[in-house]
Scaffold this active site. Sequence first.
Site, mmCIF file in Angstrom:
data_model
loop_
_atom_site.group_PDB
_atom_site.id
_atom_site.type_symbol
_atom_site.label_atom_id
_atom_site.label_comp_id
_atom_site.label_asym_id
_atom_site.label_seq_id
_atom_site.Cartn_x
_atom_site.Cartn_y
_atom_site.Cartn_z
ATOM 1 N N ARG A 70 -0.574 -1.971 -6.968
ATOM 2 C CA ARG A 70 -0.888 -3.118 -5.971
ATOM 3 C C ARG A 70 -2.009 -4.043 -6.545
ATOM 4 N NH1 ARG A 70 -1.355 -4.484 -0.574
ATOM 5 N NH2 ARG A 70 -3.517 -4.727 0.442
ATOM 6 N N HIS A 123 -3.911 -9.136 3.717
ATOM 7 C CA HIS A 123 -5.393 -9.280 3.775
ATOM 8 C C HIS A 123 -5.476 -9.951 5.046
ATOM 9 C CE1 HIS A 123 -6.415 -8.055 -0.914
ATOM 10 N NE2 HIS A 123 -6.176 -7.059 -0.035
ATOM 11 N N ARG A 159 0.814 -1.215 0.233
ATOM 12 C CA ARG A 159 -0.076 -0.066 -0.189
ATOM 13 C C ARG A 159 0.756 1.331 0.259
ATOM 14 N NH1 ARG A 159 -1.950 -3.519 3.850
ATOM 15 N NH2 ARG A 159 -4.136 -4.317 3.699
#
Length: 334
Positions: A281, A304, A176
Site C-alpha cells: 500500500r 484517506h 488495505r
Amino acid sequence: MAGTSGPARSVSATAPADGPARPSAVDRHIKDYLLHVSVERGLAANTLQAYERDLRRYGLFLTAAGVDQVEQITRRHISEFSQGLSDGADGGSALGLRSVARTVVSVRGLHKFWALEGISTADPAADVHPPQAGRRLPKAISVHSVTRILEAAGSETPAGLRDAAMLEFLYSTGARISEAVGLDVDDLVLPTESDEGPSLVRLFGKGSKERIVPLGSYALRALEAYLVRGRPALVAKGLGTPALFLNARGGRISRQSVWTILKTVAEKAQIEGEVSPHTLRHSFATHLLEGGADVRVVQELLGHASVTTTQVYTLVTAETLREVYAAAHPRALG
C-alpha cells in the site's frame, strides 16, 4: 466502567455496603458519549473499541482521584492523566507515544461533546494537546522490488493463482489488507467488450466508507485467471461464499494468511527486510506520486479522510529527489 475501584470514600458514597458500586455520573456520561459515537458517527468496530478502552481508563483514573461528577473535572486532572499514560503512573500499562496521543484525542472528544450537550459548562480539555509523534516516513520498496515479488508469486495451482491475483490486486489498488479480504466477487466491475479504460473495484474502508478505484491490466489478468481456473476449485471445498479470495477450505481468507503468503513470496524473491501487505500500500502511493500523480487523487485512491495523511508520502518522494540530486549533480557535494 469505573466504580469498581478507587478510594473508599468514593465507593461508600455511591453504593450500599452489601451491593456492588453504582456507576458514578461521570461513568454514565462516558457511556452516553460512547453510544453517541457508535450511533451517530458510524465508526468502525476497531475504532469504537479503542474509544471504549481509552475512556474506560480515563474513568478509572477519575474514580481513583475521587471525581464522580463531570463539573469536578479540571484541566489539572486531564493533564495528570495524559502525563501518566506514558509510564503507567495513572494506574494502567505504559503506552507508546502514538497510543498516548490517541487516548488524549479520545478524552478531548469526550469533553467537547459534554460541553456541546450542556453536560458541563466548560471544556477543561480544550487546551490539553496530545504529544506530537515524530514524523515517520511510510516504508516503501522500489518498483523493481515489487516486480520481483509479483513475478515470484503464484503457480498454476488454485492456491497459486489466488496468491498471484491477491498480491497483484493489493499493489494495483493500494487497498488495505482488511479491504482486500473483505471483498466479494460482486465488488468487482469487470469490463465488457464495449468498455474502455481500466476496470473498477468497489472497496469498503474505515467506517464502511465506500470508494471506487481502478484496477490495472496486470491485476485484471491475474484476477481473471484466478476466477476461471482457481476460485471454482477452492469454493467447491466449502459451503459456498461470495468472498473473492478463498482459503484452502473454501472460506474467506484471513488477514494472517495473506501476511504469511506475502512473507513467503518476498523470501522467495530474495527481498531484504520486512515486507507486509501495508508495504504494498505504501509502495502504491509512493510510486504514484513519483510518477506525477496529484496528491489529492492519491488521497481518494487510498481512502484517506484528510489530505494531510496522504502528504506524508510526499516526504518520501522529496527524499528520493535529494538522493538523486546528491548523486547526479556535479556540485551537490564537496
